[in-house]
Enzyme design. Structure first.
Site, short mmCIF file in Angstrom:
data_model
loop_
_atom_site.label_atom_id
_atom_site.label_comp_id
_atom_site.label_asym_id
_atom_site.label_seq_id
_atom_site.Cartn_x
_atom_site.Cartn_y
_atom_site.Cartn_z
CB SER A 96 -0.92 0.01 1.22
OG SER A 96 -1.72 -1.14 1.25
N1 SAH Z 1 -1.09 -4.36 3.68
C1 SAH Z 1 -0.52 -4.92 2.49
C2 SAH Z 1 -1.51 -4.74 1.36
C3 SAH Z 1 -1.38 -5.77 0.34
S1 SAH Z 1 -2.58 -5.65 -0.95
C4 SAH Z 1 0.79 -4.23 2.14
O1 SAH Z 1 0.88 -3.02 2.33
O2 SAH Z 1 1.69 -4.87 1.64
C5 SAH Z 1 -3.91 -6.61 -0.28
C6 SAH Z 1 -3.60 -8.04 0.06
O3 SAH Z 1 -4.83 -8.64 0.42
C7 SAH Z 1 -3.04 -8.89 -1.08
O4 SAH Z 1 -1.86 -9.49 -0.66
C8 SAH Z 1 -4.14 -9.93 -1.33
O5 SAH Z 1 -3.65 -11.19 -1.72
C9 SAH Z 1 -4.81 -9.99 0.02
N2 SAH Z 1 -6.19 -10.49 0.02
C10 SAH Z 1 -7.18 -10.27 -0.87
N3 SAH Z 1 -8.30 -10.90 -0.48
C11 SAH Z 1 -8.01 -11.53 0.70
C12 SAH Z 1 -8.76 -12.34 1.60
N4 SAH Z 1 -10.04 -12.66 1.40
N5 SAH Z 1 -8.14 -12.81 2.70
C13 SAH Z 1 -6.84 -12.52 2.95
N6 SAH Z 1 -6.08 -11.77 2.13
C14 SAH Z 1 -6.66 -11.27 1.02
#
Ligand code: SAH
Length: 230
Positions: free
Chosen positions: A65
């Site tokens: 993010s």
């Molecule tokens: N906080 C993280 C954001 C990653 S993007 C960072 O800053 O690195 C969002 C993440 O949510 C992705 O890795 C995606 O695979 C995950 N995601 C999407 N749907 C999900 C779900 N139902 N349960 C768990 N993770 C999920």
């Protein structure tokens, strides 16, 4: 003896400064953003962009993010240091690291095993011991560990996350981007007498929350693994 430069104690100073200029004032949050290296959480070929205030690809069509968004979401959780926090979407682990410094325990769920394992190895390497990891569908929460004082969803939900709301304590806060697949409202939901009190903070754009109470999996990123504590 070969001389070595000591490690920079504030590798994230530029990030803290950027978010401060954009109105983030919580001193504990600014301090941890300054002390963390965002670089470490990026794939090698993206590391030169570590200090850019934007989301950056981390593989599997997912992103780390934007630092400003990490700061706004974390500030929205109003952490004092004693909370048990559930995070949905471990991704790179950068937001998880921030939470682990500002709360007492973090429970983080990621649906893609490879990302969860990569984040865990980085966070273990940083000596973070107050984090528990689960590979699976975070839209279902973590019933065995519920209720939580705070819940943070870091992927865009198509609607009100009701199962997660059920796993929140009375008076607890849930922060989630809610909207369609192109744009969402960053939303703070407080549980007040069992009911949701909903506030929109700002518009945002996140990758999709995929799962039983999220968007349908369109075959990208592989099949959902069973929920496994790792
Ligand atoms: N906080 C993280 C954001 C990653 S993007 C960072 O800053 O690195 C969002 C993440 O949510 C992705 O890795 C995606 O695979 C995950 N995601 C999407 N749907 C999900 C779900 N139902 N349960 C768990 N993770 C999920």
């Amino acid at each position: 003896m070969p001389s070595r430069r000591p490690p920079d104690p504030f590798p994230g100073a530029a990030i803290a400064q950027q978010v401060r200029q954009r109105g983030i004032h919580d001193p504990r949050l600014l301090e941890i953003l300054a002390r963390l290296s965002r670089r470490q959480f990026l794939p090698p070929d993206e590391r030169r962009h570590a200090l850019d205030d934007r989301a950056i690809p981390i593989g599997h069509e997912q992103t780390i993010s934007q630092p400003y968004m990490v700061a706004v979401m974390t500030q929205g959780l109003a952490l004092s240091g004693t909370e048990r926090v559930l995070e949905i979407g471990t991704g790179s682990g950068y937001q998880t690291a921030v939470l682990s410094h500002l709360a007492s325990e973090v429970f983080t769920i990621e649906r893609l095993a490879e990302l969860s394992l990569r984040a865990r190895s980085i966070l273990d390497g940083l000596g973070r011991t107050n984090i528990r990891y689960l590979i699976g569908d975070g839209t279902l929460g973590w019933p065995a560990e519920a209720p939580f004082d705070r819940i943070l969803v870091t992927a865009g939900a198509p609607g009100f996350p009701s199962t997660l709301f059920e796993q929140l304590i009375e008076g607890g806060l849930l922060v989630a981007p809610v909207g369609d697949e192109f744009s969402q409202e960053l939303t703070i939901i407080r549980k007040q007498s069992g009911r949701p009190e909903i506030h929109s903070i700002m518009g945002c754009r996140f990758v999709k929350l995929i799962g039983a109470e999220g968007w349908a999996d369109q075959g990208r990123g592989g099949p959902l693994p069973p929920s496994l504590p790792v």
